[in-house]
Design a protein around this motif. Structure first.
Motif, PDB file in Angstrom:
ATOM      1  N   VAL A  43      14.007  24.153  -2.958  1.00  0.00           N
ATOM      2  CA  VAL A  43      15.174  24.440  -2.126  1.00  0.00           C
ATOM      3  C   VAL A  43      16.441  24.207  -2.948  1.00  0.00           C
ATOM      4  CG1 VAL A  43      14.014  23.739   0.018  1.00  0.00           C
ATOM      5  CG2 VAL A  43      15.432  22.090  -1.230  1.00  0.00           C
ATOM      6  N   GLN A  44      17.544  24.731  -2.456  1.00  0.00           N
ATOM      7  CA  GLN A  44      18.870  24.433  -2.970  1.00  0.00           C
ATOM      8  C   GLN A  44      19.807  24.233  -1.784  1.00  0.00           C
ATOM      9  OE1 GLN A  44      20.356  26.906  -6.329  1.00  0.00           O
ATOM     10  NE2 GLN A  44      18.409  28.003  -6.132  1.00  0.00           N
ATOM     11  N   PHE A  45      20.907  23.544  -2.024  1.00  0.00           N
ATOM     12  CA  PHE A  45      21.946  23.379  -0.999  1.00  0.00           C
ATOM     13  C   PHE A  45      23.142  24.264  -1.383  1.00  0.00           C
ATOM     14  CE2 PHE A  45      19.448  19.498  -0.634  1.00  0.00           C
ATOM     15  CZ  PHE A  45      19.295  19.384   0.739  1.00  0.00           C
ATOM     16  N   GLN A  46      22.961  25.558  -1.229  1.00  0.00           N
ATOM     17  CA  GLN A  46      23.960  26.514  -1.705  1.00  0.00           C
ATOM     18  C   GLN A  46      25.204  26.596  -0.824  1.00  0.00           C
ATOM     19  OE1 GLN A  46      22.018  30.312  -2.156  1.00  0.00           O
ATOM     20  NE2 GLN A  46      20.915  29.670  -4.006  1.00  0.00           N
ATOM     21  N   THR A  63      24.151  20.816   7.181  1.00  0.00           N
ATOM     22  CA  THR A  63      23.893  21.458   5.893  1.00  0.00           C
ATOM     23  C   THR A  63      22.930  22.609   6.122  1.00  0.00           C
ATOM     24  OG1 THR A  63      23.431  21.071   3.559  1.00  0.00           O
ATOM     25  CG2 THR A  63      21.885  20.111   5.143  1.00  0.00           C
ATOM     26  N   ARG A  64      22.644  23.305   5.050  1.00  0.00           N
ATOM     27  CA  ARG A  64      21.626  24.356   5.075  1.00  0.00           C
ATOM     28  C   ARG A  64      20.864  24.320   3.766  1.00  0.00           C
ATOM     29  NH1 ARG A  64      20.558  29.776   3.413  1.00  0.00           N
ATOM     30  NH2 ARG A  64      19.348  30.931   4.995  1.00  0.00           N
ATOM     31  N   VAL A  65      19.546  24.405   3.852  1.00  0.00           N
ATOM     32  CA  VAL A  65      18.744  24.525   2.648  1.00  0.00           C
ATOM     33  C   VAL A  65      18.439  26.002   2.405  1.00  0.00           C
ATOM     34  CG1 VAL A  65      17.712  22.242   2.873  1.00  0.00           C
ATOM     35  CG2 VAL A  65      16.562  24.195   3.894  1.00  0.00           C
ATOM     36  N   THR A  66      18.523  26.405   1.145  1.00  0.00           N
ATOM     37  CA  THR A  66      18.135  27.763   0.751  1.00  0.00           C
ATOM     38  C   THR A  66      16.786  27.660   0.056  1.00  0.00           C
ATOM     39  OG1 THR A  66      20.440  28.398   0.448  1.00  0.00           O
ATOM     40  CG2 THR A  66      18.762  29.801  -0.573  1.00  0.00           C
ATOM     41  N   PRO A  67      15.722  28.114   0.695  1.00  0.00           N
ATOM     42  CA  PRO A  67      14.386  27.937   0.103  1.00  0.00           C
ATOM     43  C   PRO A  67      14.128  28.948  -1.007  1.00  0.00           C
ATOM     44  CG  PRO A  67      14.223  29.088   2.189  1.00  0.00           C
ATOM     45  CD  PRO A  67      15.672  28.738   2.023  1.00  0.00           C
ATOM     46  N   ALA A  68      13.305  28.570  -1.944  1.00  0.00           N
ATOM     47  CA  ALA A  68      12.804  29.521  -2.931  1.00  0.00           C
ATOM     48  C   ALA A  68      11.942  30.555  -2.209  1.00  0.00           C
ATOM     49  CB  ALA A  68      11.991  28.789  -3.999  1.00  0.00           C
ATOM     50  N   VAL A  92      24.305   2.962   6.214  1.00  0.00           N
ATOM     51  CA  VAL A  92      24.369   2.417   7.571  1.00  0.00           C
ATOM     52  C   VAL A  92      23.552   3.237   8.571  1.00  0.00           C
ATOM     53  CG1 VAL A  92      26.614   1.332   7.207  1.00  0.00           C
ATOM     54  CG2 VAL A  92      26.512   3.689   8.048  1.00  0.00           C
ATOM     55  N   ALA A  93      23.121   4.436   8.188  1.00  0.00           N
ATOM     56  CA  ALA A  93      22.291   5.260   9.073  1.00  0.00           C
ATOM     57  C   ALA A  93      21.519   6.246   8.210  1.00  0.00           C
ATOM     58  CB  ALA A  93      23.145   5.994  10.098  1.00  0.00           C
ATOM     59  N   GLN A  94      20.316   6.579   8.640  1.00  0.00           N
ATOM     60  CA  GLN A  94      19.514   7.546   7.892  1.00  0.00           C
ATOM     61  C   GLN A  94      18.418   8.082   8.788  1.00  0.00           C
ATOM     62  OE1 GLN A  94      17.425   5.817   4.539  1.00  0.00           O
ATOM     63  NE2 GLN A  94      17.294   3.838   5.552  1.00  0.00           N
ATOM     64  N   GLY A  95      17.818   9.189   8.350  1.00  0.00           N
ATOM     65  CA  GLY A  95      16.739   9.789   9.108  1.00  0.00           C
ATOM     66  C   GLY A  95      16.266  11.065   8.435  1.00  0.00           C
ATOM     67  N   SER A  96      15.479  11.834   9.143  1.00  0.00           N
ATOM     68  CA  SER A  96      14.958  13.083   8.605  1.00  0.00           C
ATOM     69  C   SER A  96      14.947  14.138   9.700  1.00  0.00           C
ATOM     70  CB  SER A  96      13.556  12.891   8.038  1.00  0.00           C
ATOM     71  OG  SER A  96      12.659  12.466   9.064  1.00  0.00           O
ATOM     72  N   HIS A  97      14.899  15.393   9.273  1.00  0.00           N
ATOM     73  CA  HIS A  97      14.937  16.518  10.212  1.00  0.00           C
ATOM     74  C   HIS A  97      14.176  17.673   9.584  1.00  0.00           C
ATOM     75  CE1 HIS A  97      16.697  18.987  13.443  1.00  0.00           C
ATOM     76  NE2 HIS A  97      16.776  19.945  12.541  1.00  0.00           N
ATOM     77  N   THR A  98      13.436  18.386  10.400  1.00  0.00           N
ATOM     78  CA  THR A  98      12.681  19.542   9.925  1.00  0.00           C
ATOM     79  C   THR A  98      13.431  20.819  10.275  1.00  0.00           C
ATOM     80  OG1 THR A  98      10.574  18.381  10.198  1.00  0.00           O
ATOM     81  CG2 THR A  98      10.501  20.784  10.051  1.00  0.00           C
ATOM     82  N   THR A  99      13.556  21.715   9.301  1.00  0.00           N
ATOM     83  CA  THR A  99      14.197  22.998   9.553  1.00  0.00           C
ATOM     84  C   THR A  99      13.312  24.122   9.057  1.00  0.00           C
ATOM     85  OG1 THR A  99      16.260  24.260   9.308  1.00  0.00           O
ATOM     86  CG2 THR A  99      15.477  23.065   7.363  1.00  0.00           C
ATOM     87  N   SER A 100      13.602  25.343   9.550  1.00  0.00           N
ATOM     88  CA  SER A 100      12.793  26.502   9.195  1.00  0.00           C
ATOM     89  C   SER A 100      13.604  27.764   9.434  1.00  0.00           C
ATOM     90  CB  SER A 100      11.518  26.541  10.046  1.00  0.00           C
ATOM     91  OG  SER A 100      11.848  26.790  11.409  1.00  0.00           O
ATOM     92  N   ALA A 101      12.963  28.897   9.249  1.00  0.00           N
ATOM     93  CA  ALA A 101      13.633  30.176   9.462  1.00  0.00           C
ATOM     94  C   ALA A 101      14.112  30.332  10.898  1.00  0.00           C
ATOM     95  CB  ALA A 101      12.695  31.320   9.096  1.00  0.00           C
ATOM     96  N   ALA A 102      13.491  29.617  11.831  1.00  0.00           N
ATOM     97  CA  ALA A 102      13.858  29.748  13.241  1.00  0.00           C
ATOM     98  C   ALA A 102      15.317  29.386  13.488  1.00  0.00           C
ATOM     99  CB  ALA A 102      12.949  28.879  14.107  1.00  0.00           C
ATOM    100  N   GLN A 103      15.875  28.460  12.723  1.00  0.00           N
ATOM    101  CA  GLN A 103      17.289  28.104  12.826  1.00  0.00           C
ATOM    102  C   GLN A 103      18.027  28.443  11.537  1.00  0.00           C
ATOM    103  OE1 GLN A 103      14.626  25.993  13.073  1.00  0.00           O
ATOM    104  NE2 GLN A 103      15.272  23.884  12.734  1.00  0.00           N
ATOM    105  N   ASP A 104      17.517  29.427  10.818  1.00  0.00           N
ATOM    106  CA  ASP A 104      18.125  29.918   9.581  1.00  0.00           C
ATOM    107  C   ASP A 104      18.244  28.802   8.548  1.00  0.00           C
ATOM    108  OD1 ASP A 104      19.075  31.952   7.984  1.00  0.00           O
ATOM    109  OD2 ASP A 104      21.153  31.762   8.656  1.00  0.00           O
ATOM    110  N   TYR A 105      17.325  27.858   8.577  1.00  0.00           N
ATOM    111  CA  TYR A 105      17.266  26.737   7.630  1.00  0.00           C
ATOM    112  C   TYR A 105      18.497  25.836   7.690  1.00  0.00           C
ATOM    113  CZ  TYR A 105      13.463  29.589   5.838  1.00  0.00           C
ATOM    114  OH  TYR A 105      12.316  30.323   5.731  1.00  0.00           O
ATOM    115  N   THR A 106      19.216  25.897   8.799  1.00  0.00           N
ATOM    116  CA  THR A 106      20.355  24.988   8.977  1.00  0.00           C
ATOM    117  C   THR A 106      19.874  23.661   9.547  1.00  0.00           C
ATOM    118  OG1 THR A 106      20.819  25.881  11.192  1.00  0.00           O
ATOM    119  CG2 THR A 106      21.987  26.872   9.326  1.00  0.00           C
TER     120      THR A 106
END
Length: 573
Positions: A43-46, A63-68, A92-106
């Motif tokens: 991925v890239q953060f373009q 943000t948005r990830v641009t996948p290869a 002070v805060a952290q977490g994770s989130h899953t993204t995909s084409a369904a939300q345009d990788y945003t």
């Protein structure tokens, strides 16, 4: 005119934001493995990072990830962190989130558990690749003494470089960026303000008119690839509302002037596509996830100001009136019917639900200032009857007024009649002038609750300042309207006239208008305290090349209290 230089710490942070280097390691504390720089990145953060809709204890991170290509059809885990330092050491805060084409990788995170009035830094990571670091700020406590807002409108990618954004990113002590509409434009690549696009390397993508979800997504992606827009998003939280060009020209609740159902398909589908892309690409918090079309919402900056972001475009607006429909078969204009219709209680701009909501917000607010962040001009922009009817131009009418003072006997009967007519009419039905009952309702609630009102507007590509009077002529508040980021203003209509003369002519012709700048691109800086609200209009000297200068060219203010609430002069900062 000189460029504004940031302090050394902010300059270094901006330098880091502008860097496009991809860092190899994942975020500290996240289980994202390092990637060898020689390997292909998954991925890239373009499109950079952004934050928005700050509250006292939380803020939206984006943000948005641009996948290869080989990972374009899989889900991507994105890690995020918030820290109190730019080095991202004091998390002070952290977490994770899953993204995909369904939300345009945003990716949109509502990062909570923060402290009021604090600056925070944030970063994302995915597949061992880190984004740039962003900077954001939460809303202040009640005891804040001053609030500074940067206000933008009408950013048309093919019309020029985003130098306005670049200048704003260099400013110090701005709390929030407000974008009050036309964040993108929906036209085809040969459409509005595109004559210089090829030379500037800013031809719109996709080339076609935006109609489908993928079309709008691609256009947002192009805008968000701009380094100046990325830089501004990275240093300031945004608060946004849409106007028409995020959808289609002159949009209203169930259609748009530029939408032909037989050619473009059902407007409801286009509206849904545009709205979906907007929510994907902007760092906006939806007040009601079940109703994403309702984006009106409020933000309290202590006891200094309450900012009410209105939707004057989509959720409640009736179709615009056409002045051409008020001519009879003899080409006579029915003035009385026209004036009756534009003031009809049946014509709505906000819709009844939003109007009730606004009054509730205004009534309960304990802030000194009620600031309306919205799209179109609220001030009365009415022209003398002869101009409104097309019998003479603004230029000819202004010259006629001068002649009447110097040699009145030389005026013809027709010209005398033009000057003698006491009637003025609005000409721009897309603004509040076309929805006068709703405007009176807003004025009435401010009167009832004894509030100090400042209206912020965009839409016209020109800068304006006007006093706001109700139908009885009572002073209600003031309106400050920003010039565009790139879209051309009135300079194209008066190519052979000095722009200062054109602006002076507008002020002379339109009674409530105090100030106009009709030929430059720029933005406003609003500085609010308990004592005053000051507006500084800042303009760049060009959007046709990357090198530019910028300067604050006019400053006006308003004071609180029933004996004030009008525009007055103030010294430059």
């Amino acid at each position: 005119m000189t460029k504004t230089a940031p302090d050394s710490g902010r300059r270094e942070f901006l330098r880091q934001v502008a860097s496009t280097a991809v860092l190899g390691a994942g975020l500290a504390g996240c289980s994202s493995p390092a990637v060898n720089s020689a390997e292909r990145k998954a991925v890239q953060f373009q499109h950079g990072v952004a934050s928005g809709d700050p509250l006292q204890d939380r803020v939206i991170l984006w943000t948005r990830v641009t996948p290869a290509p080989e990972t374009a059809n899989v889900e991507h885990m994105v890690y995020w962190q918030v820290a109190t330092d730019a080095a991202m050491q004091l998390v002070v805060a952290q977490g994770s989130h899953t993204t995909s084409a369904a939300q345009d990788y945003t990716v949109k995170i509502d990062a909570a558990g923060l402290l009021p009035g604090h600056v925070y830094y944030y970063q994302f990571a995915s597949d061992g690749v880190r984004s740039v670091v962003g900077r954001t700020k939460t809303l202040p406590r009640a005891d804040v003494h001053q609030v500074r807002l940067a206000v933008f409108s009408c950013s048309n990618y093919p019309a020029g470089y985003f130098n306005v954004y670049a200048d704003a990113a260099r400013q110090n002590d701005i709390d929030v960026a407000l974008h009050i509409g036309d964040y993108i434009y929906e036209y085809e690549s040969t459409g509005y303000a595109s004559s210089n696009a090829a030379a500037l390397g800013r031809v719109s993508e996709p080339r076609e008119l935006l109609l489908q979800l993928e079309d709008y997504r691609r256009r947002y992606a192009q805008y968000r690839s701009d380094p100046d827009l990325q830089a501004l998003h990275a240093v300031l939280p945004f608060i946004t509302v849409w106007d028409d060009h995020e959808f289609a020209d002159d949009t209203w609740r169930d259609g748009a002037a530029a939408h032909e159902a037989r050619k473009h398909g059902p407007f409801a589908l286009r509206k849904q596509a545009a709205m979906t892309a907007y929510h994907e690409w902007l760092p906006i918090r939806v007040p009601d996830p079940a109703s994403p079309q309702k984006i009106y919402r409020s933000f309290d900056f202590g006891t200094v100001l309450s900012l009410h972001m209105l939707d004057t475009r989509l959720v409640g607006r009736d179709q615009q009136l056409l002045m051409s429909s008020y001519y009879d078969s003899r080409r006579q204009f029915d003035v009385e019917k026209f004036r009756h219709d534009v003031a009809s209680p049946r014509r709505q701009m906000l819709g009844s639900e939003q109007m009730v909501w606004l009054e509730q917000q205004v009534q309960k607010s304990e802030a000194r200032w009620q600031v309306l962040g919205q799209q179109v001009l609220m001030a009365r922009m009415e022209y003398p009857l002869a101009i409104a009817m097309g019998q003479c131009s603004c230029t000819d009418y202004a010259a006629l007024k001068l002649r009447s003072g110097r040699e009145p006997a030389a005026l013809g009967k027709r010209e005398q009649g033009w000057l003698a007519a006491a009637v003025t009419l609005p000409c721009y039905m897309d603004s509040w002038d076309g929805y006068q009952n709703d405007r009176e309702q807003v004025f009435g609630m401010m009167q009832r609750h004894r509030k100090n009102m400042v209206v912020l507007a965009g839409d016209t590509h020109n800068a304006w300042a006007s006093d706001l009077h109700d139908a009885q002529g009572r002073q209600i508040g003031v309106e400050f309207a920003t010039a565009s980021v790139t879209s051309p203003g009135m300079e194209g209509l008066y190519r052979d006239r000095d722009p200062d003369d054109v602006a002076a002519m507008m002020v002379d012709l339109i009674a409530p208008l105090y100030y106009a700048q009709t030929s430059k691109r720029g933005y406003m800086i609003i500085t609010a305290s308990h004592e005053q609200v000051r507006c500084d209009w800042r303009f760049v000297d060009t959007v046709m090349q990357r090198e530019f200068t910028a300067a604050t060219e006019r400053s006006l203010r308003t004071l609180p209290g029933p004996g004030n609430r009008r525009i007055e002069e103030c010294a430059r900062s």
